[in-house]
Design an enzyme around this catalytic site. Structure first.
Site, mmCIF file in Angstrom:
data_model
loop_
_atom_site.group_PDB
_atom_site.id
_atom_site.type_symbol
_atom_site.label_atom_id
_atom_site.label_comp_id
_atom_site.label_asym_id
_atom_site.label_seq_id
_atom_site.Cartn_x
_atom_site.Cartn_y
_atom_site.Cartn_z
ATOM 1 N N GLY A 98 0.819 -1.203 0.000
ATOM 2 C CA GLY A 98 0.000 0.000 0.000
ATOM 3 C C GLY A 98 0.855 1.257 0.000
ATOM 4 O O GLY A 98 0.515 2.258 -0.642
ATOM 5 N N THR A 99 1.973 1.201 0.704
ATOM 6 C CA THR A 99 2.888 2.349 0.732
ATOM 7 C C THR A 99 3.419 2.651 -0.665
ATOM 8 O O THR A 99 3.480 3.820 -1.077
ATOM 9 C CB THR A 99 4.049 2.070 1.692
ATOM 10 O OG1 THR A 99 3.531 1.942 3.019
ATOM 11 C CG2 THR A 99 5.068 3.199 1.672
ATOM 12 N N GLN A 150 -7.834 2.367 4.787
ATOM 13 C CA GLN A 150 -8.657 1.901 5.903
ATOM 14 C C GLN A 150 -10.115 1.675 5.507
ATOM 15 O O GLN A 150 -10.872 1.075 6.275
ATOM 16 C CB GLN A 150 -8.588 2.914 7.056
ATOM 17 C CG GLN A 150 -7.253 2.953 7.768
ATOM 18 C CD GLN A 150 -6.925 1.645 8.492
ATOM 19 O OE1 GLN A 150 -7.820 0.844 8.798
ATOM 20 N NE2 GLN A 150 -5.646 1.404 8.753
ATOM 21 N N CYS A 197 2.803 3.549 12.241
ATOM 22 C CA CYS A 197 4.001 3.564 11.406
ATOM 23 C C CYS A 197 5.157 4.297 12.069
ATOM 24 O O CYS A 197 6.272 4.274 11.564
ATOM 25 C CB CYS A 197 3.695 4.193 10.052
ATOM 26 S SG CYS A 197 2.618 3.175 9.035
ATOM 27 N N HIS A 228 -3.644 -6.286 2.876
ATOM 28 C CA HIS A 228 -3.655 -6.910 4.195
ATOM 29 C C HIS A 228 -4.588 -6.206 5.164
ATOM 30 O O HIS A 228 -4.845 -6.693 6.258
ATOM 31 C CB HIS A 228 -2.237 -7.020 4.766
ATOM 32 C CG HIS A 228 -1.598 -5.725 5.159
ATOM 33 N ND1 HIS A 228 -1.630 -5.256 6.444
ATOM 34 C CD2 HIS A 228 -0.920 -4.802 4.433
ATOM 35 C CE1 HIS A 228 -0.979 -4.098 6.509
ATOM 36 N NE2 HIS A 228 -0.540 -3.799 5.301
#
Length: 383
Positions: free
Chosen positions: A74-75, A182, A325, A201
């Protein structure tokens, strides 16, 4: 129904692997190992699996399959969306608009843009962590290349006004990037955006799979060297089995959330209501109404967050504190700072799919004593 271990309350960090993902992954390991870019039989089977996964994700998101690209996280999807959007619109200007409560992946991309000579405006939020659409619109300028707004906050669950901001961006002819990590799988994301990022995930897919969506007619140019994979959007060999598992998990997870989402939301309501009644000097943060169904954060005065997490872990509960994070840095949460609420002693509870209400009851039963013990240990005698 549940696959999460008892007391696991950190779904906002990652959901346990969904059974549908496990089944799809095992099948695809045998049928999707070949290079999907080649022309022989095993490669064509891999291509079919990859295309099917892309179509399934597109269907859930309500976009075209050729607008969906799989990334390695996702990053990575966030970084490609932000930096690629800025690079494509360099002639328009070098101004970027973000909010103060974006995920660190967005903020780190913005910092890189600044170090490269760009300009960044960071829009603030109210006490619930919500952006004012009018304030966001006022930050847009003729030289704004890109605007970024999360769909919902990852720490406090507050849902952002994506539709209103998208309309302002459309009127100003400025592309809008939405970090929907999210929300995807749990709620529908309003339309009107130009690019979107998500992470598998978070909905029970395997780690190491991100989703980048670039709508048609959106200007985007890769910030990385050219590569032929994923429509020249994402470099590197595609992880076909993981993409297939991510798509299967998304389909199943989204279907389950139709029933489980309201149940989780009711459990969160119970936590929001009970914690202030049983724990003195506590502040529950985040919007009580416009929020994701599974996240609640509260902060306890006179308690160190790390100590409270350790104590709750000893009692059998996996929760997080502050920014997931940046927790290792022990820095206060930038989200809570922007909201101007208590930044220490905070606990984020995020309920996984199928969590049992008895586990929530047990958590609410042990929390007051846990906080009281830590306060006494710190020399507090009144709590």
């Amino acid at each position: 129904m549940t696959s999460a271990p008892g007391g696991y309350f950190d779904a906002a960090s990652t959901e346990p692997l969904h059974p549908a993902a496990r089944t799809a992954l095992l099948e695809a390991l045998d049928g999707g190992w070949a290079d999907p870019a080649r022309l022989y039989g095993s490669a064509r089977r891999a291509r079919m699996l990859l295309d099917a996964a892309r179509a399934e994700v597109a269907d859930v998101l309500g976009v075209r399959p050729d607008e969906v690209f799989f990334t390695s996280s996702g990053t990575q999807a966030v970084h490609l969306a932000v930096l690629g959007g800025l690079r494509a619109r360099r002639r328009a200007g070098r101004h970027l608009v973000v909010t103060q409560v974006e995920h660190s992946s967005v903020l780190h991309a913005a910092e890189l843009h600044e170090r490269d000579g760009g300009e960044v405006t960071r829009v603030g939020v109210d006490g619930h962590g919500r952006v004012d659409p009018a304030e966001f619109a006022a930050a847009l300028r003729p030289d704004t290349a890109l605007a970024c707004l999360q769909s919902a906050n990852h720490e406090v669950g507050t849902v952002q006004p994506v539709a209103e901001v998208a309309e302002a961006c459309r009127a100003a002819r400025i592309p809008l990037f939405v970090d929907a990590a999210q929300s995807v799988g749990r709620t529908d994301v309003p339309g009107g955006w130009s690019t979107l990022a998500a992470s598998a995930h978070k909905w029970g897919g395997p780690a190491g799979v991100g989703v980048l969506v670039i709508r048609k007619n959106t200007r985007w140019r890769s910030p990385l060297p050219d590569d032929e994979r994923e429509g020249r959007r994402v470099p590197g060999f595609e992880n076909v089995p993981a993409a297939a598992a991510a798509a299967a998990a998304l389909r199943a997870f989204r279907a389950e959330m139709a029933a489980d989402g309201p149940r989780l939301s009711a459990l969160v309501d119970r936590i929001r209501r009970t914690v202030p009644e049983t724990v003195p000097d506590v502040q529950v943060v985040g919007d009580p109404v416009r929020r994701l169904p599974h996240i609640v954060t509260f902060s306890c005065l006179y308690v160190e967050g790390e100590a409270l997490l350790t104590e709750l872990d000893r009692l059998g509960f996996a929760v997080s504190s502050g920014s997931s994070c940046t927790a290792d840095t022990l820095r206060p949460s930038h989200v809570l700072e922007a909201m101007r609420v208590i930044t220490h002693g905070n606990v984020r509870v995020s309920l996984p799919r199928g969590v049992q209400s008895t586990e929530v009851d047990r958590f609410l039963a042990v929390l007051p004593d846990a906080v009281s013990r830590l306060r006494r240990g710190a020399g507090m005698t009144t709590a």
